[in-house]
Design an enzyme around this catalytic site. Structure first.
Site, PDB file in Angstrom:
ATOM      1  N   GLY A 106      -3.913 -13.118   4.423  1.00 57.96           N
ATOM      2  CA  GLY A 106      -3.866 -12.746   5.830  1.00 57.96           C
ATOM      3  C   GLY A 106      -5.077 -11.993   6.315  1.00 57.96           C
ATOM      4  NE  ARG A 157      -9.722  -9.255  -4.113  1.00 57.23           N
ATOM      5  CZ  ARG A 157      -8.464  -9.039  -3.711  1.00 57.23           C
ATOM      6  NH1 ARG A 157      -7.901  -7.853  -3.905  1.00 57.23           N
ATOM      7  NH2 ARG A 157      -7.784  -9.998  -3.115  1.00 57.23           N
ATOM      8  CG  ASP A 174       2.458 -10.886  -2.748  1.00 58.37           C
ATOM      9  OD1 ASP A 174       3.608 -10.483  -2.997  1.00 58.37           O
ATOM     10  OD2 ASP A 174       1.668 -10.245  -2.018  1.00 58.37           O
ATOM     11  CG  ASP A 230      -4.012  -7.964  -4.000  1.00 58.26           C
ATOM     12  OD1 ASP A 230      -5.077  -8.053  -3.385  1.00 58.26           O
ATOM     13  OD2 ASP A 230      -3.248  -8.917  -4.168  1.00 58.26           O
TER      14      ASP A 230
END
Length: 492
Positions: A90, A174, A250, A260
Site C-alpha cells: 500500500g 529497502r 504478511d 517490516d
C-alpha cells in the site's frame, strides 16, 4: 551522468495478478539524509552518483532510473489473527532486482513512495520517524548477524504527511532478498487459485532454494526449508532481546529475513511478557510468544501448499503436520545452543537448560537488564572480582550470587581459560543495541530540529555492537526512569 541500475525483473515477469504496475508519486523537494555507501558498493552501484541531487530524486521516487519496472506486489494476510484477503503493497513500490557482488538477487524497493491500488484509503506515504527507525534497526540487526532486509537510503520528501498531526515525510529505499511473504501465498490460496500458488512456489524455490528444484517432493522441501529458516530467525531474535511487534503473516518473509520494522523494539529489563507495540493490546506478539506465533504463521503457509502436496486432502494434511512438527525441535536446538554460548559454555551437558532458565527467571523477578547481564557476565567469567557489575543489575543481588556459584561449577568442567571464555562470550553478547530511548532521541532531533548528528552517531556505535567503544560507553546504558519508552508505533 545518468545513474545506472542493472535491473532485472523476474517477479514482474509472473502473471499480471501477482502485482499491479504503478509508478511512484513524485515528491516536492527530495533531500538525501543518509546513504548506505557500503551497501551501495555491495549492490554494484556508484555511491558518489547516488549522493547527487539526481540520486536523491531516484531514491525518493521523483525520477525513475532507466530500466525500472515499478510494481506493487499483491498479498493477503492474517493481521493479529484476523484474515484479510487483500492487502498488498500500500505504500511500497518495487523498482526491480539487482544481482549483487556475491551473486545474490536483491529487490530494490521504495517505501513511502505514494499510493498504489492496494493502499485502502491510505496516502502511501511514510513519516520521517518510522523511516529513521527502520534504517537504524535493520542495519543494527545486520551488524548483529541476524538475517534482515537492509536500508540503502533515507530521503526527506519535502512534504508533510498527516498522521495524528502533520509530520515531515520521507522515503526509505529497502533492499531484500525478496519481498515474498506467507501472505503472498495466502493471496492465491484464498481465491482457490492453485495454479497461482504453484507458480509462486516455483518462483520461490528458484529464487531462494534452488537446490530443492530437483528434490523428489520440491513443495514439501520448500515448506521444510522455510520452517528451518524461521525457527533459526526467531531464535536469533530472542537471543538479542528483539521484539518484532507485528508478526502478521504478511510480515513473515519466506526467505527467513526480518522484514517490516514497524513498532519493533529491544527489551531493556528482561521480561518474556514484554510488549511495546501500541496496537498489540492483548500481547499476541509479546517477546516470549514469538516462537509460538512463528509456528502459527508457518501453519498458514502449510495450508496454502496442501493442494501441491497431494490430491488426497487427508494425506496432504498429515504430511504438512509432520513438517510443522519439526519446528519445535529446530527452534529449541538453535535457541538453547545460543543460550549456552551466551553464558560461556562450550559443551552440552545435562542440566544446562535448567541452569540458563534459572538465570532468566532470576532476571525477570529482579528486572535485570537483558543485554548488560549477558555482556557483563563475560567479564565475570574472566575475574570473580567483576561480580559486582552484574550483581548491581539485580534488585536482590544474592539471587545472582546463588546462580553464579552453580554456573562456576559448570564452567569449571571445561578446559577453556577465563580469557578464552570471556572472548567467546563477548562475540555473541553485544554491548550495544538500538535502545528505544536512544532511537526516540534520534528521531526527535531529526524531526524537531533537522539535526542528524545524533542519528549518525548512533549508527556509528551500532556498526560495531560487539566491540568495546569507550568513547561511546554511555550508549550501552539502560534508560533512566524519565527516559523509558513504553510504547512504539506503526508507521501508518
Amino acid at each position: 551522468m545518468t545513474l545506472q541500475f542493472p535491473f532485472e525483473h523476474t517477479y514482474a515477469a509472473l502473471p499480471a495478478n501477482f502485482f499491479a504496475r504503478v509508478a511512484p508519486t513524485p515528491v516536492a523537494s527530495p533531500r538525501l539524509v543518509k546513504l548506505n555507501r557500503g551497501l551501495a558498493v555491495q549492490l554494484g552501484l556508484d555511491p558518489d552518483q547516488l549522493a547527487t541531487p539526481e540520486g536523491a530524486e531516484i531514491l525518493s521516487g521523483k525520477r525513475l532510473p532507466e530500466g525500472a519496472d515499478p510494481i506493487a506486489m499483491a498479498y493477503a494476510g492474517h493481521q493479529f489473527g484476523h484474515f484479510v484477503p487483500q492487502l498488498g503493497d500500500g505504500r511500497a513500490i518495487l523498482l526491480g532486482e539487482i544481482i549483487d557482488r556475491d551473486g545474490v538477487r536483491r529487490d530494490i524497493q521504495l517505501k513511502g513512495s505514494g499510493p498504489t491500488p492496494f493502499s485502502r484509503r491510505g496516502d502511501g506515504r511514510a513519516a520521517l520517524g518510522p523511516v529513521l527507525r527502520e534504517y537504524i534497526v535493520s542495519e543494527a540487526m545486520f551488524r548483529l548477524g541476524i538475517p534482515t532486509t537492509r536500508s540503502l537510503a533515507a530521503v526527506i520528501s519535502g512534504e508533510g504527511v498527516m498522521r495524528e498531526t502533520m509530520l515531515p515525510g520521507a522515503v526509505l529505499t529497502r533492499v531484500a532478498s525478496s519481498h515474498i511473504r506467507v501472505g503472498t501465498f495466502q493471496f492465491f490460496a484464498a481465491r482457490g487459485d492453485t495454479d497461482g500458488v504453484r507458480r509462486l512456489a516455483d518462483h520461490a524455490i528458484g529464487r531462494h532454494y534452488p537446490e530443492l528444484a530437483q528434490a523428489d517432493r520440491p513443495y514439501h522441501a520448500l515448506l521444510d526449508a522455510v520452517i528451518a529458516r524461521q525457527a533459526d530467525l526467531v531464535a536469533r531474535w530472542l537471543l538479542v532481546g528483539f521484539i518484532h511487534g507485528v508478526m502478521n503473516t504478511d510480515n513473515t518473509s519466506i526467505s527467513g529475513e526480518t522484514i517490516d520494522y514497524g513498532p519493533c523494539a529491544f527489551m531493556d529489563e528482561y521480561n518474556p511478557a514484554k510488549v511495546f507495540s501500541s496496537i498489540d493490546e492483548m500481547g499476541r506478539y509479546a517477546y516470549g510468544n514469538q516462537p509460538r506465533i512463528a509456528l502459527w504463521n508457518l501453519t498458514r503457509l502449510a495450508e496454502c501448499l496442501l493442494p501441491l502436496f497431494s490430491d488426497d486432502k487427508d494425506k496432504a494434511i498429515e504430511q504438512a503436520q509432520f513438517a510443522l512438527g519439526e519446528f519445535a525441535e529446530k527452534f529449541t536446538a538453535a535457541y538453547q545452543a545460543g543460550l549456552r554460548a551466551k553464558i560461556g559454555l562450550f559443551t552440552k551437558a545435562d542440566g544446562d537448560e535448567a541452569l540458563v532458565q534459572d538465570l532468566l527467571d532470576a532476571m525477570t523477578s529482579n528486572q535485570a537488564d537483558f543485554t548488560l547481564t549477558f555482556r557483563r557476565l563475560g567479564d565475570v567469567a574472566l575475574d570473580a572480582d567483576n561480580d559486582e557489575a552484574v550483581r548491581g543489575l539485580f534488585i536482590n543481588p544474592t539471587t545472582f550470587d546463588e546462580w553464579a556459584a552453580r554456573w562456576r561449577q559448570r564452567t569449571a568442567l571445561e578446559p577453556q581459560t577465563p580469557e578464552e571464555r570471556r572472548e567467546a562470550m563477548h562475540r555473541v553478547n553485544p554491548a550495544f543495541i538500538p535502545r528505544n530511548h536512544r532511537v526516540e532521541a534520534v528521531i526527535q532531533a531529526a524531526m524537531n530540529h533537522d539535526d542528524y548528528a545524533p542519528f549518525e552517531e548512533l549508527l556509528t556505535v551500532l556498526s560495531k555492537p560487539f566491540e568495546e567503544q569507550p568513547s561511546f560507553a554511555a550508549y550501552a546504558d539502560p534508560p533512566e526512569a524519565d527516559q523509558r519508552v513504553t510504547q512504539t508505533f506503526c508507521g501508518t
